[in-house]
Design an enzyme around this catalytic site. Sequence first.
Site, PDB file in Angstrom:
ATOM      1  N   SER A  32       0.857  -1.187   0.000  1.00  0.00           N
ATOM      2  CA  SER A  32       0.000   0.000   0.000  1.00  0.00           C
ATOM      3  C   SER A  32       0.887   1.229   0.000  1.00  0.00           C
ATOM      4  CB  SER A  32      -0.886   0.024   1.240  1.00  0.00           C
ATOM      5  OG  SER A  32      -1.527   1.269   1.368  1.00  0.00           O
ATOM      6  N   TYR A  91      -1.385  -0.267  10.231  1.00  0.00           N
ATOM      7  CA  TYR A  91      -1.539  -0.654   8.823  1.00  0.00           C
ATOM      8  C   TYR A  91      -0.289  -0.291   8.021  1.00  0.00           C
ATOM      9  CZ  TYR A  91      -3.449  -0.920   4.100  1.00  0.00           C
ATOM     10  OH  TYR A  91      -3.662  -1.220   2.783  1.00  0.00           O
TER      11      TYR A  91
END
Length: 141
Positions: free
Chosen positions: A32, A45
């Site tokens: 990501s 995350y």
Amino acid sequence: TLEMCLTNTWLCMKYEIAAMLEHGGAIVNISSNASLRGQAYNSAYAAAKAGVNLLTQSSAAEYGAQGIRINAVSPGVIRTPGLEKYFEEQPDKEEGLRRKAVINRLGEPAEIAEAVSFLSSDRASFITGQLLSVDGGGAIR
């Protein structure tokens, strides 16, 4: 959790690599753009995805001689059902997220699939250990 994300990626790779040791192959992990710089309220995350990046690079170095290429795709803001739901709840956020990309639009899931397909193919036979940002230029903002 951070540990589960890394553990799941590593476990998948463990079995993929074992299956590929005899004939080679390609693995594409999903990272990501959150892994590229710090952001408030996104610590776990971002850390997990940064771990995926280093796992990708380290594993590529370990298994390249056996003919296994390992790369990762790093999506930017992609139009997913979850994002559409978020826009329904927070309609004022769409324009800001759209502007995160230099090309001023959201990405589509098919664009991520195309990148994964490319990195999995023989057209990418000399590419390993790389993180490909598919983000409309968001990583350079």
